[in-house]
Design an enzyme around this catalytic site. Structure first.
Site, PDB file in Angstrom:
ATOM      1  N   HIS B  21       0.863  -1.194   0.000  1.00  0.00           N
ATOM      2  CA  HIS B  21       0.000   0.000   0.000  1.00  0.00           C
ATOM      3  C   HIS B  21       0.893   1.235   0.000  1.00  0.00           C
ATOM      4  O   HIS B  21       2.095   1.135  -0.292  1.00  0.00           O
ATOM      5  CB  HIS B  21      -0.994  -0.042   1.176  1.00  0.00           C
ATOM      6  CG  HIS B  21      -0.373   0.050   2.528  1.00  0.00           C
ATOM      7  ND1 HIS B  21      -0.310   1.219   3.235  1.00  0.00           N
ATOM      8  CD2 HIS B  21       0.256  -0.895   3.291  1.00  0.00           C
ATOM      9  CE1 HIS B  21       0.307   0.994   4.396  1.00  0.00           C
ATOM     10  NE2 HIS B  21       0.663  -0.271   4.450  1.00  0.00           N
ATOM     11  N   ALA B  22       0.321   2.403   0.300  1.00  0.00           N
ATOM     12  CA  ALA B  22       1.059   3.655   0.090  1.00  0.00           C
ATOM     13  C   ALA B  22       2.414   3.706   0.803  1.00  0.00           C
ATOM     14  O   ALA B  22       3.419   4.085   0.209  1.00  0.00           O
ATOM     15  CB  ALA B  22       0.194   4.845   0.514  1.00  0.00           C
TER      16      ALA B  22
END
Lengths: 311, 94
Positions: B21-22
């Site tokens: 994810h980010a």
């Protein structure tokens, strides 16, 4: 920080319609507590809790009460108050001080003031001025702008393009507060930025020289002050710089003990800094409205991945 | 001395619970950015640059998925070493 009656008179004489009736030579007295007191309760004879370190304000209530007393009582209570060595006495509503007050002020070398304002307005305004006089302040290197209600301080080494970026943003309709050197003052948890009076509304553009912003762009291009919301540092592009990539947890910087979001923006050919600063400010405004794009996307991504991993 | 264009390929399994994810994507991008070689990360035939956050999110590297990392350039070996450390340490999550 210690403030004196002289400081108050210099800053506030006009705003407070304040006039010195007696005590020219004693204006270096310190106002030990930056608040005002109405001595009504003390005048009834209750001195157990008396805010003697504050300025004492005599309003309509005090005057009416004093008048109801016998002249012996009146003199005795007033003397007891002056004995406490209060920093100063202020009479509101443009009244003449009672002869006893005047005599005691001289006897105890306590400066005596008069204001034309009514008591509650005077107390509000005077409290504000005392706050301003004692508020923590600092001069910081950086150009201050106001972008759609967001106060942005642009920092970065000399020649990186702070003023040029500011000029571009002014051209887009945003306002300049201060160029290159910004004064900051804290009141409560809020930091207000403004320009030094001498250089206010001027900026220096390399190759052009010093320009007067409102003459060039109109009065909407300037603001006297703005509340600081975020700090942006422009720095030369480096390949391995540790800059923010997701925006989920922006860095912070402390100014006058208050933390502000802090963005490191690399400058390189082809990057329109004004555009990027504008985007940063607007994205911050969006966050204030409760819409954090970076976080929302991340939550969506994580949700999707958890579902797929579970299969 | 002849400069050799190295092309190294390795496969990794995503071990951390929340996948790429980010935050992990930002770690990968920052690591990749320190090297001059081109680095690609692929999954199921699609390949993106390891220097692009938005790209990395689209390969959907959830937990248990296998990603192919390909580095092309002089410092490819060093780059892969650093990237493998990130995968092995579960991107410092959990």
């Amino acid at each position: 920080m210690a403030i004196t009656l002289k400081d108050l008179l210099e800053t506030g004489a006009e705003r407070l319609s304040l006039e010195l009736l007696w005590g020219e030579g004693h204006l270096n007295r310190e106002i030990e507590e930056k608040a005002l007191n109405r001595p009504g309760l003390a005048l009834t004879g209750f001195f157990q809790y008396f805010a003697q370190r504050r300025l004492q304000v005599f309003g309509l209530a005090e005057f009416t009460y004093l008048k109801s007393l016998s002249s012996e009582d009146r003199a005795a209570r007033l003397r007891e108050m002056f004995e406490k060595n209060v920093p100063g006495v202020i009479i509101s509503r443009n009244r003449n001080p009672l002869p006893e007050i005047r005599a005691l002020a001289e006897e105890y070398k306590t400066p005596l003031f008069r204001t034309t304002m009514i008591t509650c307005h005077f107390i509000n305004e005077c409290t504000l001025i005392l706050e301003e006089l004692t508020a923590p302040h600092e001069r910081v290197q950086g150009t201050m702008l106001e972008i759609m209600g967001i106060g942005v301080l642009l920092q970065g080494q000399a020649g990186i393009g702070k003023s040029e970026t500011a000029l571009s943003l002014i051209g887009r309709g945003y306002s300049l507060v201060a160029d290159d050197v910004t004064e900051m003052v804290r009141t409560g948890g809020r930091v207000t930025a403004f320009a030094h009076e001498l250089t206010r509304y001027h900026m220096e553009i390399r190759g052009v020289g010093i320009v007067h912003v409102p003459s060039l762009f109109g009065v909407s291009a300037i603001r006297r002050d703005a509340t600081l919301d975020l700090v942006i540092n422009l720095h030369p592009y480096k390949n391995d710089a540790d800059e923010e990539r997701t925006g989920i947890q922006p860095g912070t910087i402390e100014i006058l003990g208050v933390k502000f979001p802090y963005y490191e923006l690399p400058v390189s050919p082809g990057r329109d800094m004004a555009n990027i600063v504008e985007a940063a400010a607007l994205n911050y405004k969006l966050k204030l409205l409760g819409h954090d794009a970076a976080k929302e996307l991340d939550e969506k991504v994580i949700g999707t991945f958890l579902r797929k991993a579970g299969k | 001395m002849m400069t050799e264009k190295r092309n190294i390929v390795r496969e990794f399994e995503v071990l951390n619970k929340y996948g790429i994810h980010a935050r992990p994507a930002a770690l990968l991008v920052k690591a990749a950015g320190r090297f001059s070689c081109d680095i690609f990360i692929g999954r199921k035939g699609a390949e993106v640059s390891a220097k692009s956050i938005m790209g990395l999110l689209t390969i959907e590297g959830h937990q248990g998925s296998r990603l192919v990392v390909r580095a092309v350039g002089e410092d490819a070996e060093a780059a892969l070493l650093e990237i493998s450390a990130l995968f092995e340490n579960k991107f410092f999550e959990e």
